[in-house]
Design a protein around this motif. Structure first.
Motif, short mmCIF file in Angstrom:
data_model
loop_
_atom_site.label_atom_id
_atom_site.label_comp_id
_atom_site.label_asym_id
_atom_site.label_seq_id
_atom_site.Cartn_x
_atom_site.Cartn_y
_atom_site.Cartn_z
N VAL A 196 -1.05 30.91 15.67
CA VAL A 196 -1.78 30.65 14.43
C VAL A 196 -2.21 29.19 14.38
O VAL A 196 -3.36 28.88 14.08
CB VAL A 196 -0.93 31.02 13.19
N ARG A 197 -1.29 28.29 14.70
CA ARG A 197 -1.63 26.85 14.70
C ARG A 197 -2.77 26.56 15.66
O ARG A 197 -3.70 25.82 15.33
CB ARG A 197 -0.42 26.02 15.07
N ALA A 200 -0.17 20.52 12.06
CA ALA A 200 1.05 20.45 12.85
C ALA A 200 1.69 21.83 12.97
O ALA A 200 1.65 22.63 12.03
CB ALA A 200 2.04 19.48 12.20
N TYR A 201 2.31 22.07 14.12
CA TYR A 201 3.04 23.32 14.34
C TYR A 201 4.11 23.50 13.27
O TYR A 201 4.27 24.59 12.71
CB TYR A 201 3.68 23.31 15.73
N SER A 202 4.83 22.43 12.95
CA SER A 202 5.92 22.53 11.98
C SER A 202 5.41 22.95 10.60
O SER A 202 6.10 23.68 9.87
CB SER A 202 6.68 21.21 11.87
N THR A 203 4.20 22.56 10.25
CA THR A 203 3.62 22.95 8.97
C THR A 203 3.35 24.46 8.96
O THR A 203 3.69 25.15 8.00
CB THR A 203 2.32 22.17 8.70
N VAL A 241 5.26 27.29 6.57
CA VAL A 241 4.53 28.18 5.67
C VAL A 241 4.74 29.64 6.07
O VAL A 241 4.89 30.51 5.21
CB VAL A 241 3.04 27.80 5.60
N ALA A 242 4.79 29.93 7.37
CA ALA A 242 5.08 31.30 7.81
C ALA A 242 6.47 31.72 7.35
O ALA A 242 6.67 32.87 6.91
CB ALA A 242 4.95 31.40 9.33
N ASP A 243 7.43 30.83 7.42
CA ASP A 243 8.79 31.14 6.93
C ASP A 243 8.79 31.38 5.42
O ASP A 243 9.50 32.26 4.92
CB ASP A 243 9.76 30.02 7.30
N ILE A 244 8.01 30.61 4.69
CA ILE A 244 7.89 30.81 3.24
C ILE A 244 7.28 32.19 2.96
O ILE A 244 7.76 32.93 2.09
CB ILE A 244 7.05 29.69 2.60
#
Length: 122
Positions: A27-28, A38-41, A45-48
């Motif tokens: 997705v990133r 950023a990958y971490s972002t 959001v995917a985890d949320i």
């Protein structure tokens, strides 16, 4: 279901369009074609979205594969239903909505109503 935020909508749009599970990295990489992120972002959001029940996830190696729990159509329908439930004049809301529709959208509505009738008659 509540309205999605901007990045939530971008993630869901890609997953719905692709029609397959994907990792946050995939997705990133796709979002990065339009703007840097950023990958971490994306992962956060995917985890949320997973916690909200919009995505399921399963481990594949070290990464999570994310999959939508509903279709784009089901999500949109639930948002429309929420809008109707929040108004005491459902018929007025529907009339205003239909008056704003294009002829093609009106025909799609007629087709959907015929299909719903056939299902309920069966």
């Amino acid at each position: 279901m509540r309205q999605l935020g901007e990045l939530e909508a971008e993630i869901m749009d890609r997953l719905w369009s692709w029609g397959r599970p994907a990792t946050a990295r995939e997705v990133r990489n796709d979002v990065n074609k339009q703007r840097p992120i950023a990958y971490s972002t994306v992962k956060t959001v995917a985890d949320i979205l997973h916690r909200k029940g919009m995505l399921t996830r399963e481990k594949e190696g070290r990464a999570w594969l994310y999959r939508p729990t509903c279709t784009r159509q089901q999500y949109t329908a639930s948002r429309m239903q929420e809008a109707l439930e929040g108004n005491p004049d459902t018929a007025g809301v529907m009339l205003s909505f239909v008056e704003q529709m294009s002829p093609a959208e009106v025909e799609a509505l007629r087709t959907a109503l015929r299909a719903a009738k056939r299902r309920s008659d069966a």
